[in-house]
Motif scaffolding. Structure first.
Motif, PDB file in Angstrom:
ATOM      1  N   ARG A   1       4.466  -1.793  -6.390  1.00  0.00           N
ATOM      2  CA  ARG A   1       3.039  -2.761  -5.581  1.00  0.00           C
ATOM      3  C   ARG A   1       1.697  -2.905  -6.648  1.00  0.00           C
ATOM      4  O   ARG A   1       1.787  -2.274  -7.229  1.00  0.00           O
TER       5      ARG A   1
ATOM      6  N   ILE B   1      -1.754  -3.066  -8.690  1.00  0.00           N
ATOM      7  CA  ILE B   1      -1.830  -3.277 -10.278  1.00  0.00           C
ATOM      8  C   ILE B   1      -0.383  -3.406 -10.685  1.00  0.00           C
ATOM      9  O   ILE B   1      -0.280  -4.019 -11.478  1.00  0.00           O
TER      10      ILE B   1
ATOM     11  N   ASN C   1       8.289  10.699  -8.728  1.00  0.00           N
ATOM     12  CA  ASN C   1       7.649  11.495  -8.693  1.00  0.00           C
ATOM     13  C   ASN C   1       6.476  11.958 -10.487  1.00  0.00           C
ATOM     14  O   ASN C   1       7.404  12.624 -10.053  1.00  0.00           O
TER      15      ASN C   1
ATOM     16  N   ASN D   1       0.335   4.209 -15.367  1.00  0.00           N
ATOM     17  CA  ASN D   1      -0.145   3.105 -13.635  1.00  0.00           C
ATOM     18  C   ASN D   1      -0.730   3.796 -12.309  1.00  0.00           C
ATOM     19  O   ASN D   1      -1.660   3.886 -11.931  1.00  0.00           O
TER      20      ASN D   1
ATOM     21  N   TYR E   1     -11.616  12.076  -7.639  1.00  0.00           N
ATOM     22  CA  TYR E   1     -10.220  11.176  -7.897  1.00  0.00           C
ATOM     23  C   TYR E   1     -11.451  10.900 -10.262  1.00  0.00           C
ATOM     24  O   TYR E   1     -10.702  10.533 -10.742  1.00  0.00           O
TER      25      TYR E   1
ATOM     26  N   ILE F   1     -10.988  -3.314  -7.836  1.00  0.00           N
ATOM     27  CA  ILE F   1      -9.722  -4.342  -7.910  1.00  0.00           C
ATOM     28  C   ILE F   1      -9.243  -4.350  -5.794  1.00  0.00           C
ATOM     29  O   ILE F   1      -9.103  -3.181  -5.539  1.00  0.00           O
TER      30      ILE F   1
ATOM     31  N   THR G   1      -6.457  -3.838  -3.814  1.00  0.00           N
ATOM     32  CA  THR G   1      -5.653  -3.855  -3.484  1.00  0.00           C
ATOM     33  C   THR G   1      -4.776  -2.769  -2.163  1.00  0.00           C
ATOM     34  O   THR G   1      -5.960  -2.572  -1.504  1.00  0.00           O
TER      35      THR G   1
HETATM   36  P1  NAI Z   1      -1.824   1.211  -4.889  1.00  0.00           P
HETATM   37  O1  NAI Z   1      -1.827   1.853  -4.590  1.00  0.00           O
HETATM   38  O2  NAI Z   1      -1.497   0.088  -4.255  1.00  0.00           O
HETATM   39  O3  NAI Z   1      -0.618   1.840  -5.985  1.00  0.00           O
HETATM   40  C1  NAI Z   1      -0.321   3.189  -6.574  1.00  0.00           C
HETATM   41  C2  NAI Z   1       0.687   3.152  -7.180  1.00  0.00           C
HETATM   42  O4  NAI Z   1       1.232   4.522  -7.758  1.00  0.00           O
HETATM   43  C3  NAI Z   1       2.004   2.986  -6.302  1.00  0.00           C
HETATM   44  O5  NAI Z   1       2.843   2.105  -6.008  1.00  0.00           O
HETATM   45  C4  NAI Z   1       2.624   3.877  -5.211  1.00  0.00           C
HETATM   46  O6  NAI Z   1       3.956   4.360  -5.381  1.00  0.00           O
HETATM   47  C5  NAI Z   1       2.387   4.982  -7.148  1.00  0.00           C
HETATM   48  N1  NAI Z   1       2.273   6.720  -6.687  1.00  0.00           N
HETATM   49  C6  NAI Z   1       1.111   7.054  -6.794  1.00  0.00           C
HETATM   50  N2  NAI Z   1       2.347   8.372  -6.682  1.00  0.00           N
HETATM   51  C7  NAI Z   1       3.119   8.401  -7.405  1.00  0.00           C
HETATM   52  C8  NAI Z   1       3.651   9.249  -8.396  1.00  0.00           C
HETATM   53  N3  NAI Z   1       3.658  11.038  -8.060  1.00  0.00           N
HETATM   54  N4  NAI Z   1       4.832   9.212  -8.776  1.00  0.00           N
HETATM   55  C9  NAI Z   1       4.507   7.998  -8.810  1.00  0.00           C
HETATM   56  N5  NAI Z   1       4.090   6.635  -8.691  1.00  0.00           N
HETATM   57  C10 NAI Z   1       3.115   7.238  -7.993  1.00  0.00           C
HETATM   58  O7  NAI Z   1      -3.070   1.509  -5.808  1.00  0.00           O
HETATM   59  P2  NAI Z   1      -3.841   0.723  -7.498  1.00  0.00           P
HETATM   60  O8  NAI Z   1      -4.490   0.017  -6.868  1.00  0.00           O
HETATM   61  O9  NAI Z   1      -2.576  -0.682  -7.339  1.00  0.00           O
HETATM   62  O10 NAI Z   1      -4.064   1.690  -8.378  1.00  0.00           O
HETATM   63  C11 NAI Z   1      -3.407   1.277  -9.054  1.00  0.00           C
HETATM   64  C12 NAI Z   1      -3.644   2.688 -10.445  1.00  0.00           C
HETATM   65  O11 NAI Z   1      -5.511   1.877 -10.671  1.00  0.00           O
HETATM   66  C13 NAI Z   1      -4.472   3.794 -10.252  1.00  0.00           C
HETATM   67  O12 NAI Z   1      -4.202   4.692 -11.020  1.00  0.00           O
HETATM   68  C14 NAI Z   1      -5.751   3.639  -9.700  1.00  0.00           C
HETATM   69  O13 NAI Z   1      -6.357   5.584  -9.733  1.00  0.00           O
HETATM   70  C15 NAI Z   1      -6.396   2.771 -10.845  1.00  0.00           C
HETATM   71  N6  NAI Z   1      -7.056   1.746  -9.703  1.00  0.00           N
HETATM   72  C16 NAI Z   1      -7.841   0.974  -8.655  1.00  0.00           C
HETATM   73  C17 NAI Z   1      -8.664   0.580  -8.635  1.00  0.00           C
HETATM   74  C18 NAI Z   1      -8.533   0.152  -7.558  1.00  0.00           C
HETATM   75  O14 NAI Z   1      -9.966  -0.325  -7.677  1.00  0.00           O
HETATM   76  N7  NAI Z   1      -7.839  -0.774  -7.049  1.00  0.00           N
HETATM   77  C19 NAI Z   1      -9.887   0.414  -9.035  1.00  0.00           C
HETATM   78  C20 NAI Z   1      -9.837   1.617 -10.949  1.00  0.00           C
HETATM   79  C21 NAI Z   1      -8.946   2.160 -11.047  1.00  0.00           C
END
Ligand code: NAI
Length: 247
Positions: free
Chosen positions: A15, A17, A63, A90, A155, A188, A190
């Motif tokens: 899901r 990014i 995980n 990611n 974080y 971003i 999400t």
């Molecule tokens: P999201 O919460 O929609 O997606 C995160 C993904 O990581 C999910 O698919 C989740 O299942 C997976 N995940 C979480 N824990 C896990 C684990 N232990 N093992 C395997 N998968 C795991 O978040 P988003 O926004 O898509 O974030 C993606 C990346 O971008 C993250 O690293 C986040 O920190 C980073 N990011 C996001 C920003 C934003 O504004 N959305 C800004 C800066 C960085």
């Protein structure tokens, strides 16, 4: 950009990014291993979408905070596609709180997924990438790993750690033509940022010169560039993708 013949592994790829990254790399011809931690249904949907694009994909539940599950993820990826050329670390979580109120569990869980997860996956894959050569590792950090943010000490520290990790590994593996870079996204849209109130989002908007929130595709496009030969002379860098927010 052409990623035909390449295999990518995207952690947290079901899901947000991660999903946008997986679809973008597949649209450029890469086969993609989608790692996910909870929703089988969503992961399968991404696999089907990728197959619909004419490429191939595999979903593996793991995980990444756990080394044994991560090793199993890498084994399954290599069993299916024989190699991984592009690794996108990611997967990430937030557990925001002011330091005064932050529990040890909130600190540890964020570090275990964001920092230790990045270590676990990279460590498990690095030998095969070194042997293979011409590989690209892309770590998803955050602008708050550069600027800091009140309420996000866990974080921000984990993302700053990812930047230090990126630069160190870039120096370790450059002679084998394995490139390691980080992307620092700004705000971003999400599920992660949906939790924030409209008031907080409006405050962010005031500080974004390009006057829009980022889309997952903005990050996916940057990943595609760093994964491809278009960036073959770039390693150890942090590319900020934030609409100018921290300029
Ligand atoms: P999201 O919460 O929609 O997606 C995160 C993904 O990581 C999910 O698919 C989740 O299942 C997976 N995940 C979480 N824990 C896990 C684990 N232990 N093992 C395997 N998968 C795991 O978040 P988003 O926004 O898509 O974030 C993606 C990346 O971008 C993250 O690293 C986040 O920190 C980073 N990011 C996001 C920003 C934003 O504004 N959305 C800004 C800066 C960085």
């Amino acid at each position: 950009m052409d990623l035909n013949g390449k295999v990518a592994l995207v952690t947290g790829g079901s899901r947000g990014i991660g999903k946008a990254i997986a679809l973008k790399l597949a649209s450029l011809g890469a086969k993609v291993v989608i790692n996910y931690s909870s929703s089988d249904v969503k992961a399968k949907e991404v696999v089907e979408e990728i197959k619909g694009l004419g490429s191939d994909a595999l979903a593996v539940k793991a995980n990444v905070a756990k080394m044994d599950e991560t090793k199993n993820l890498i084994e399954k990826a290599i069993e299916k596609f024989e190699k991984v050329d592009i690794l996108v670390n990611n997967a990430g979580i937030t557990r925001d709180n002011l330091l005064m109120r932050m529990s040890e569990e909130e600190w540890d869980s964020v570090f275990n997924v964001n920092m230790k997860g990045t270590f676990n996956v990279t460590k498990s894959l690095i030998r095969s990438m070194i042997k293979q050569k011409n590989c690209s590792i892309i770590n998803i950090a955050s602008v708050v790993g550069i600027t800091g943010n009140a309420g996000q000490s866990n974080y921000s520290a984990s993302k700053a750690g990812i930047i230090g990790f990126t630069k160190s590994i870039a120096k370790e593996v450059a002679k084998k033509n394995v490139r390691v870079n980080a992307i620092a996204p700004g705000f971003i849209e999400t599920a992660m940022t949906d939790e924030l109130s409209d008031k907080v989002k409006d405050e962010y908007m005031k500080n974004i010169p390009l006057k829009r929130l980022g889309k997952p595709e903005d990050i996916a496009n940057t990943v595609a560039f760093l994964a491809s030969d278009m960036s073959s002379y770039i390693t150890g860098q942090v590319i900020v993708v934030d609409g100018g927010m921290i300029v």
